[in-house]
Design a protein around this motif. Structure first.
Motif, short mmCIF file in Angstrom:
data_model
loop_
_atom_site.label_atom_id
_atom_site.label_comp_id
_atom_site.label_asym_id
_atom_site.label_seq_id
_atom_site.Cartn_x
_atom_site.Cartn_y
_atom_site.Cartn_z
N ALA A 222 0.84 -1.21 0.00
CA ALA A 222 0.00 0.00 0.00
C ALA A 222 0.88 1.25 0.00
CB ALA A 222 -0.92 0.00 1.22
N VAL A 223 1.94 1.25 0.81
CA VAL A 223 2.83 2.42 0.88
C VAL A 223 3.56 2.61 -0.45
CG1 VAL A 223 4.85 3.42 2.04
CG2 VAL A 223 3.11 2.24 3.38
N LYS B 143 5.98 14.38 5.89
CA LYS B 143 5.91 15.42 6.91
C LYS B 143 4.80 16.42 6.58
CE LYS B 143 7.68 17.55 10.51
NZ LYS B 143 7.55 16.96 11.84
N ASP B 144 4.65 16.68 5.27
CA ASP B 144 3.65 17.62 4.79
C ASP B 144 2.26 17.14 5.21
OD1 ASP B 144 2.85 19.81 3.38
OD2 ASP B 144 2.70 18.76 1.47
N ARG B 145 1.46 18.01 5.75
CA ARG B 145 0.09 17.70 6.19
C ARG B 145 0.04 16.61 7.26
NH1 ARG B 145 -0.74 18.53 0.51
NH2 ARG B 145 -2.22 20.19 0.12
N GLY B 146 1.17 16.34 7.92
CA GLY B 146 1.18 15.39 9.03
C GLY B 146 0.97 13.93 8.63
N CYS B 147 1.30 13.61 7.36
CA CYS B 147 0.99 12.26 6.88
C CYS B 147 1.74 11.15 7.62
CB CYS B 147 1.28 12.15 5.39
SG CYS B 147 0.17 13.17 4.42
N MET B 148 2.94 11.47 8.15
CA MET B 148 3.68 10.44 8.88
C MET B 148 2.86 9.95 10.08
SD MET B 148 6.14 8.43 9.12
CE MET B 148 7.71 8.70 8.38
N ASP B 149 2.18 10.87 10.77
CA ASP B 149 1.32 10.47 11.88
C ASP B 149 0.20 9.56 11.37
OD1 ASP B 149 2.76 11.78 13.77
OD2 ASP B 149 1.37 13.46 14.02
N GLY B 150 -0.32 9.87 10.19
CA GLY B 150 -1.37 9.02 9.60
C GLY B 150 -0.87 7.60 9.39
N LEU B 151 0.38 7.48 8.92
CA LEU B 151 0.96 6.14 8.73
C LEU B 151 1.15 5.43 10.07
CD1 LEU B 151 3.76 6.81 6.06
CD2 LEU B 151 1.53 5.77 5.69
N LEU B 152 1.64 6.19 11.06
CA LEU B 152 1.96 5.58 12.36
C LEU B 152 0.70 5.18 13.12
CD1 LEU B 152 4.87 7.91 13.54
CD2 LEU B 152 5.00 5.71 12.37
N LEU B 153 -0.45 5.77 12.75
CA LEU B 153 -1.70 5.42 13.42
C LEU B 153 -2.29 4.09 12.90
CD1 LEU B 153 -3.36 8.95 13.51
CD2 LEU B 153 -2.79 7.54 15.49
N ALA B 154 -1.75 3.61 11.80
CA ALA B 154 -2.29 2.37 11.22
C ALA B 154 -1.89 1.17 12.08
CB ALA B 154 -1.76 2.19 9.81
N PRO B 155 -2.81 0.20 12.21
CA PRO B 155 -2.54 -0.95 13.09
C PRO B 155 -1.67 -2.00 12.40
CG PRO B 155 -4.72 -1.13 12.17
CD PRO B 155 -4.14 0.14 11.63
N VAL B 156 -0.52 -1.59 11.93
CA VAL B 156 0.40 -2.52 11.27
C VAL B 156 1.78 -2.41 11.92
CG1 VAL B 156 -0.76 -2.49 9.04
CG2 VAL B 156 1.01 -0.81 9.51
N ASP B 157 2.59 -3.44 11.72
CA ASP B 157 3.97 -3.39 12.18
C ASP B 157 4.64 -2.20 11.49
OD1 ASP B 157 6.69 -3.77 12.63
OD2 ASP B 157 6.49 -5.95 12.68
N ARG B 158 5.24 -1.31 12.29
CA ARG B 158 5.76 -0.07 11.70
C ARG B 158 6.93 -0.32 10.74
NH1 ARG B 158 4.90 3.85 16.97
NH2 ARG B 158 2.79 4.49 16.40
N SER B 159 7.57 -1.46 10.86
CA SER B 159 8.65 -1.74 9.90
C SER B 159 8.08 -1.95 8.49
CB SER B 159 9.48 -2.93 10.35
OG SER B 159 8.66 -4.02 10.62
N ALA B 160 6.80 -2.29 8.39
CA ALA B 160 6.16 -2.39 7.06
C ALA B 160 6.17 -1.02 6.38
CB ALA B 160 4.73 -2.90 7.19
N ILE B 161 6.02 0.04 7.18
CA ILE B 161 6.07 1.40 6.63
C ILE B 161 7.47 1.69 6.13
CG2 ILE B 161 5.83 3.86 7.21
CD1 ILE B 161 3.80 2.87 9.40
N TYR B 162 8.47 1.27 6.94
CA TYR B 162 9.87 1.46 6.50
C TYR B 162 10.12 0.75 5.18
CZ TYR B 162 14.81 0.59 5.97
OH TYR B 162 16.06 0.48 5.44
N PHE B 163 9.72 -0.51 5.10
CA PHE B 163 9.98 -1.27 3.87
C PHE B 163 9.25 -0.67 2.68
CE2 PHE B 163 11.58 -4.59 6.71
CZ PHE B 163 12.76 -4.89 6.05
N GLY B 164 8.03 -0.19 2.91
CA GLY B 164 7.29 0.45 1.82
C GLY B 164 8.02 1.69 1.31
N LYS B 165 8.47 2.53 2.25
CA LYS B 165 9.18 3.74 1.86
C LYS B 165 10.52 3.40 1.21
CE LYS B 165 8.21 7.39 2.30
NZ LYS B 165 7.40 8.22 1.37
N MET B 166 11.21 2.42 1.78
CA MET B 166 12.54 2.05 1.27
C MET B 166 12.45 1.49 -0.15
SD MET B 166 14.86 -0.62 0.85
CE MET B 166 14.69 -1.99 1.96
N ILE B 167 11.49 0.61 -0.38
CA ILE B 167 11.35 0.01 -1.72
C ILE B 167 10.92 1.09 -2.73
CG2 ILE B 167 10.05 -1.66 -3.11
CD1 ILE B 167 10.00 -3.44 -0.54
N GLY B 168 10.04 1.99 -2.30
CA GLY B 168 9.64 3.10 -3.18
C GLY B 168 10.84 3.96 -3.56
#
Lengths: 223, 249
Positions: free
Chosen positions: A9-10, A78-103
């Motif tokens: 998704a990320v 950071k714009d519009r506080g989207c990082m907080d939106g990602l961190l509020l999701a009920p998923v392992d936060r490393s999934a966010i890292y991998f999504g950003k890293m692969i992107g």
């Protein structure tokens, strides 16, 4: 399954956003092409010297263009506080890292896919060798894996544009040196034995930094 | 639904929350009032799992923080004065992205329902960066309620909105509250919260200094209640109190 879905998704979100704005790719690409052109006119190399400097010129270009992309990629969060939106999701936060890293890796590879043919034409040198392209991938992976983690940290600061390169380049020295040496080895047609230590260093660096990022990302993103 | 015991949050040597106790029953709409710097946003960020408490116990819907943070996040919707939306994605794409992060089924149907709830169905294919501040805030509420959370936290959602946008936002807030969700909202706008909340708590200097239910108070008594609660604390800002008095008038 949840981890994979969140990662995808990320990635999809980053690609869709970039497809529309083209801010990140255009900045990276313009910068990379400009640097290649400047080197081309500044160095005026003969055929023999080209083989020795090509790897260095390319990796310096990729590293600087990559840091531009990393900064922009996290600025979007950071714009519009989207990082907080990602961190509020009920998923392992490393999934966010991998999504950003692969992107980020996809963006960097895309820029490299445009820069390499251009460099081949300008310098009249064949860069399309399997081993060399493998090094480009491994080097980019290592650079982006540590860069994404550091960009997540620096994005919280006011001086993020300056701070990211200051933190990233010292940490990326091993991957840049290994990538330059291995690339040079392939371009000069050296034997596999002399290239292997640098390839091993690249593999170890990639593995270690991806593992570290996986373990510490949760702490990095918390206040 | 929300139980907080002896909550302490320090930033370095500065204690922002100083042994705060707070309880919210299921279905309550609590307005958390207080002067600037009282610790409202810090408190909400801890409830939202975006920050960790230094000391104390917090549980939401029976799940303790920070140990069961993922379970809490699944039951939580959060709206801040920032929309947490991507400007280069459309309204629908934003909701679909968050829906995927939450692992929602029947995503098309849920996204359409939420867009209708916040009155943006007709604008679903428009980029969020083309939206007005009020429209972005309505979509932010849509994002927060997409996964049908049991608890919704609002951190000053009216900030930066004009009167018309505030009125539209209030309608959405009433709709959300009417669905029986537990709501905690911080605000400086006493007039607005007096019409929305079922309970008013005053946070000052890191602790809850007063709490009153709506039925125990006439709407025109809210300012007096607030002033009395805050004036017990000598460090509160008299200019800020005067501003809120003007808003109520």
């Amino acid at each position: 399954m949840t981890f994979l879905r969140a990662t995808l998704a990320v990635i999809t979100k980053d690609l869709a956003g970039e497809l529309r704005s083209r801010e990140l790719l255009s900045a990276m690409l313009v910068f990379a092409v400009t640097v290649i052109l400047i080197f081309n006119f500044a160095l005026e190399l003969d055929v023999k010297t080209r083989g020795t400097v090509t790897a260095g010129v390319l990796w310096v270009t990729f590293a600087f263009a990559g840091s531009l992309g990393l900064n922009r990629s996290m600025a979007i969060e950071k714009d519009r506080g989207c990082m907080d939106g990602l961190l509020l999701a009920p998923v392992d936060r490393s999934a966010i890292y991998f999504g950003k890293m692969i992107g980020n890796l996809l963006f960097m590879l895309l820029v490299e896919a445009i820069v390499l043919p251009l460099y081949s034409i300008l310098y009249n040198i064949n860069l399309f060798q399997g081993g060399f392209l493998g090094v480009v991938f491994l080097g980019s992976l290592g650079y982006v894996s540590v860069g994404t983690l550091l960009a997540t940290m620096t994005i919280q600061t006011r001086t993020r544009d300056v701070l990211l390169p200051i933190l990233l380049f010292p940490l990326a020295i091993p991957v840049i040196i290994a990538a330059v040496k291995a690339s040079m080895g392939y371009l000069q047609g050296l034997e596999a034995e002399s290239i292997r230590p640098w390839l091993n260093l690249l593999l170890v660096y990639d593995t270690v930094f991806i593992a570290i990022a996986f373990m510490v990302f949760d702490f990095v993103v918390e206040e | 639904m929300i139980v907080v015991r002896k909550l302490v949050k320090r930033f370095g040597l500065k204690a922002v929350l100083r042994g705060l106790d707070f309880n919210v029953e299921a279905g309550e709409f609590v307005a958390l009032l207080g002067p600037n710097g009282a610790g409202k946003t810090t408190f909400l960020r801890i409830l939202a799992t975006l920050s960790r408490a230094t000391l104390g116990e917090v549980s939401i819907a029976g799940f303790a923080l920070p140990a069961q943070a993922a379970a809490v996040r699944r039951r939580l919707g959060v709206v801040t004065h920032l929309p947490l939306l991507y400007g280069d994605l459309t309204a629908e794409e934003n909701l679909r992205f968050y829906g995927r992060l939450y692992g929602l089924d029947s995503l098309n149907k849920k996204v359409a329902e939420v867009l209708k709830l916040v009155g943006l169905f007709e604008r679903r294919f428009d980029l969020v960066r083309t939206f007005s501040r009020g429209m972005q805030q309505r979509l932010a509420i849509g994002r927060a309620v997409l996964h049908d959370p049991e608890v919704i936290l609002f951190d000053e959602p009216h900030t930066g909105l004009d009167q018309e946008a505030c009125a539209m936002l209030d309608n959405v807030l009433r709709e959300v509250a009417a669905r029986g969700r537990t709501v905690v909202m911080t605000s400086h706008d006493l007039m607005r919260v007096s019409e929305l909340a079922s309970r008013f708590d005053v946070l000052s200097n890191g602790v809850i200094v007063a709490s009153v239910k709506r039925e125990q108070l006439q709407p025109d008594q809210l300012l007096a209640f607030y002033r009395q609660a805050v004036q017990q604390d000598s460090s509160s800002n008299p200019i800020h109190l005067a501003q809120e008095e003007n808003q109520l008038r």
